[in-house]
Each structure stands twice: as C-alpha cells, then as structure tokens.
Design an enzyme around this catalytic site. Structure first.
Site, PDB file in Angstrom:
ATOM      1  N   ASP A  47      -1.755   0.825  -8.144  1.00  8.69           N
ATOM      2  CA  ASP A  47      -2.654   1.772  -8.365  1.00  8.69           C
ATOM      3  C   ASP A  47      -4.254   1.000  -8.939  1.00  8.69           C
ATOM      4  O   ASP A  47      -4.724   1.254 -10.156  1.00  8.69           O
ATOM      5  CB  ASP A  47      -2.492   2.953  -9.234  1.00  8.69           C
ATOM      6  CG  ASP A  47      -1.311   3.582  -8.577  1.00  8.69           C
ATOM      7  OD1 ASP A  47      -1.203   3.575  -7.343  1.00  8.69           O
ATOM      8  OD2 ASP A  47      -0.529   4.187  -9.380  1.00  8.69           O
ATOM      9  N   GLU A 203      -5.786  10.877  -1.078  1.00  9.01           N
ATOM     10  CA  GLU A 203      -5.488  10.961  -2.762  1.00  9.01           C
ATOM     11  C   GLU A 203      -6.121   9.793  -3.047  1.00  9.01           C
ATOM     12  O   GLU A 203      -6.508   8.557  -2.372  1.00  9.01           O
ATOM     13  CB  GLU A 203      -4.323  11.189  -3.051  1.00  9.01           C
ATOM     14  CG  GLU A 203      -3.138  10.300  -2.414  1.00  9.01           C
ATOM     15  CD  GLU A 203      -2.039  10.606  -2.814  1.00  9.01           C
ATOM     16  OE1 GLU A 203      -1.439  11.752  -2.720  1.00  9.01           O
ATOM     17  OE2 GLU A 203      -0.902   9.810  -3.190  1.00  9.01           O
TER      18      GLU A 203
END
Length: 524
Positions: A47, A203
C-alpha cells in the site's frame, strides 16, 4: 506461480548475482552502474504512498497490527531507502492490539495516505473497524499527534488543493463510488461530503494535481489492475483509462514528481509468499495522460532502468543486529503491542532478553519480535544464550505468517533443555500446530539457530548448530505462503519468540541476528 512472477523471480536471482560483491545484502536494487532493478525493496512494503519534500522522498506503508505501527521510509533517489520512523509507538483504541479478547492479525492500520502541507506532514489512516485518524508532525521522525474524524473512510486519499483546502477521497471496491470529504482547516472534522465519481471495483485512491488537471489513481483489486482518471474539476466529469496491472508492473499506486520536473510512478505488485512489493517506473506524458514506462515500451514497468537521480550512495533498511544499542532498531516490530515488562536490552547488556509470556502457541503469544523476510533467497542466523530457559518454556526462532515454522528450545525438568521443530498454520477456525520433530536433548548454553527462505521455490528450512560451523536441519522443508484471509495479511516474517503455557517461566537471551543472502547451491 504465474508466468510473470516466475520471470520476475528469475530476474531477481540474476540481479542478486550482480550484487554478490556485497554478501551481507540479500537484494540490491541499485546496480552500481547508474541503473536499478525492480522491485526497489524485495520485501513486503504494501500500500505505498510516496511524496517528495524538497530533495527528499518519503514512503508510507501498511503495518497492520505490528507495533510500532505505520512505517515511513526515506530516500534521496527513489531507489535506495532507509527506515525513517514509525508513526505510532503503541497501537491504541482496541484491546485486541494487546492480544486481549482475540488478536488483530489482518486488521490494525493499513493503506495510509501521506502528504506535506504548510510545514507539516499529515497522514490519513483508518484502523480497521474504527474512525479515520489524521496524524500530523513537523518532523518525519515525530512526535505525531492525531485527531479522529466522525467517519470511517476506507483507504483514505488525503489531498491538499492549490487553495489549501484539504480533502479525503474514499472508495470501497465493493461499491466503487468515490466520495470526497472536505476537511475543516485544522483537519479535525468533515465540513462537507459529496459523491464525485463512480468506477466499478475501485479502491486505494490517490489524488494529485498537475498542469491544470486533477488525476485520480485507483486500484481495481478484482482484476489486479489500476486505472487513471482525469478531470478539470474535482467534481468531474472524469475521464478514465486502464493503466497497468500485475502482469505489467502492479495494481495500486500513483506518481510523484522529481526536483527536475520529471515524474516517476510507484506501484504495488502481489508477489506470492514474500508479500506485496513496490516497483517504481519512469512516467512520460502523452496528450496530458501519464503513461508508465517509456515511449519505446509504454504501459509497462521496466525490470531495469536508469536511476531517477544519479550519483547517490547505496542505502537499505537495517536488518542485522547485535542488540548493543539503547533501543531496538527500526527494522524490528512486535506482532502486537508488547508487554514492556517482559523484554529488555539492559538486563543482559549486549543481548535482547525475551521473558516467556503466557500463551498456548506462537499465534497467541505476545512479544514475538519480527522483521520482514527478504527475497529472493535469504538466510537468517541468531546466536542465543539458553541458560535462562525454565521448565515449559518454548523459545526460539523461525518464520511467522500463514505458516510459522519455529525451531525452539524447550525447557524440561531439572534444568534440561531440548530442541524441537513445530509448524503452525493459521486457518479460518484456529491455528493448527504440528510437531514435526519432538524435543531432543541439547547440551551447553550457547546455540545458533538458522532460518532459510527460498521464495522462488516457496520453501523454507530451519537448522541448528552448537559451534556455528556444523549445522543440522530439523523438520525438512516447510511452505512459504501469503494468505490475506487466514494469514497475517503480510508476507513471511522472521520471528523471535518465547512463551510458556503456564505463568512465570524463564527467558531467552539473543546475542545477535544476522541476515544475508542464501549461499548459492543451498536451499531448495
């Protein structure tokens, strides 16, 4: 294993040979000739969000329930990185962070967004099942303070517009609607909420502004792909194009500008048992769209490319440790918040002392000390003083993750000690442990334990030595795997642990930890 992963693993092993002059290193992205190879870190740094402040790049990454939490790395050239800090010393807001009322594996803090505005670093992060937090600090090393919003914004994308207004973009893949939350001036509350865009499955949003356009990058996890959108206004209309995917480089990330005005992309790629690694790529612009790669090879993250910024020295996160300092190195994290009364760097100077915590296995034991495993093929060796082991203690070293293979010293009656190998698999029901090699007697107080990991073969092995010369394997090969549903949601970690099913117990003294490349010809 996919064909693309096999190819990348082969290239990784080839690059390892180039770095053989530096045997202490497991992986070197910087090739020493003005080029680099992907990934920039052959380890689980998922991430990613990367920003530039002046001539410095900062990279924030997910840490889940590990403590300290929210790791930030620093680089001068996007290739050579060191750990700069952890934002959260102790996780707060949930008893599970202390391994009470169950654990927080696969939960905790992830998908943070990092920005710098008006002299302050700001991080937006949403702990799983909790409200979104905005952390701020004048220095990347901290101290950090936070304010909690009254909303749970999934994968928040923090963005400061040119007029100073702060926004959070949030989108859940099961819905795909990007909602923009306008923040008040001190980032303590939501001032307005407005749906801005729909992108099915989106997302992991990132928002930037460049040359009069707003650019929105979204992960599409169901396809392991990424899209890029643009608009003249934050409120749309947005145009969207497919970008790269895991076969061409990765599926979640964005772009960052360099001091000379050029651009580079950063992107996460799922890479099997090692976890989710970060690649970087040149970016060129075509018709006001950012394109990954080069005009000669567009829409493709290169395996090898000229370094973004030339002439800077090699750097890497610390790994090996002799525990002689006053505090733990930044490479170390506990599996959850530690019980600080049960470990010490001062009770036996020059050693890390792990007191046995009460637990029925490694999955429920506090004070398991971890650091990220490294690929493509690594060897970790610890030197131990076992004289503090007491009856019932299970203290040792090995892997930690979906499969936790531990080679442990077990305390027996009248000061006897044995060595056993056990493998714990995390499942949807409860961790399952198999004792591969029952405890066998060992003599002496000094012991070396070794863990080898071969991520190309997806196998690991453990061994022990009484003199650091002659080694004996125990238990045979064990699997290396990544499983976000039942594992830790992390790549394999290396772990030191010490627990006892009963209260009390003794302790394990760790003299040193050494990480290096697995020698050629050894392993699977």
């Amino acid at each position: 294993m996919s064909g693309s992963l096999v190819l990348r693993t082969g290239l990784a092993i080839a690059a390892l040979a180039v770095a053989s002059a530096l045997p202490a290193q497991v992986w070197r992205s910087d090739q020493g000739d003005g080029t680099y190879r992907n990934p920039v870190l052959f380890a689980d740094y998922p991430d990613p969000d990367i920003i530039r402040v002046g001539e410095d790049f900062y990279f924030v990454t997910t840490t889940f329930a590990n403590a300290p939490g929210i790791t930030i790395l620093h680089s001068k050239d996007l290739v050579n990185w060191r750990i700069a800090s952890h934002v959260i010393k102790r996780l707060d807001g949930d008893p599970r962070y202390d391994l009470k009322e169950g654990g927080a594996y696969r939960h905790g803090f992830y998908a943070a967004s990092l920005r710098h505005h008006d002299g302050l670093f700001a991080i937006a992060v949403t702990p799983v099942g909790h409200k979104t937090r905005i952390y701020r600090s004048a220095r990347i090393e901290g101290p950090w303070t936070y304010k909690e919003l009254d909303i749970e914004a999934f994968d928040p994308a923090l963005f400061f517009d040119d007029d100073g207004t702060a926004y959070l973009g949030t989108s859940v893949g099961t819905d795909g609607t990007l909602t923009l939350l306008t923040l008040n001036k001190d980032l303590s509350a939501i001032a307005a909420t407005r749906q801005a865009y729909y992108n099915k499955g989106a997302e992991g949003s990132k928002i930037i502004r460049h040359n009069g356009w707003y650019y929105l990058f979204n992960a599409i996890p169901s396809k392991l792909a990424m899209t890029v959108s643009r608009s003249r206004s934050l409120w749309g209309p947005w145009e969207t194009r497919p970008s790269i995917d895991d076969k061409t480089g990765g599926h979640q990330g964005a772009i960052v500008d360099l001091p000379d005005g050029s651009w580079y992309g950063f992107v996460m790629v799922d890479a099997g048992a090692i976890g989710r690694m970060t690649n970087i790529s040149p970016i060129f612009w075509k018709d006001e769209w950012p394109v990954w790669g080069t005009p000669d090879a567009p829409d493709q993250v290169p395996d090898r490319s000229p370094k973004p910024i030339q002439g800077l020295p090699f750097a890497e996160p610390d790994s090996s440790d002799d525990f002689s300092g006053p505090r733990l190195g930044l490479q170390w994290q506990w599996n959850h918040n530690p019980d600080d009364s049960r470990w010490s760097l001062t009770q036996h100077p020059g050693f890390l002392r792990l007191h046995a915590t009460q637990a029925d296995g490694i999955w429920t034991a506090r004070n398991t000390l971890t650091q990220k495993a490294q690929g493509p093929r690594a060897r970790a060796v610890v030197k131990l003083d076992t004289s503090g082991i007491r009856p019932g203690d299970v203290c040792g070293f090995g892997s930690f993750g979906k499969y936790s293979a531990q080679l442990s010293v077990v305390g027996g009656p009248k000061g006897t000690r044995g060595l056993q190998m056990q493998l714990t698999e995390s499942t949807s029901d409860a961790p399952r442990t198999q004792l591969r090699v029952p405890a066998r007697p060992i003599e002496g107080r000094t012991l070396w334990l070794r863990t080898d990991m071969d991520f190309g073969a997806r196998e690991g092995r453990v061994a022990y030595s009484l003199d650091n010369r002659r080694w004996s394997e125990l238990g045979g090969a064990f699997p290396l795997a990544f499983d976000w549903r039942t594992g830790t949601f992390q790549g394999q970690q290396l772990a030191l642990s010490c627990y006892n099913p009963e209260p009390g117990g003794g302790y394990l003294d760790v003299d040193s930890f050494t990480l290096s490349a697995l020698p050629t010809g050894e392993g699977s």
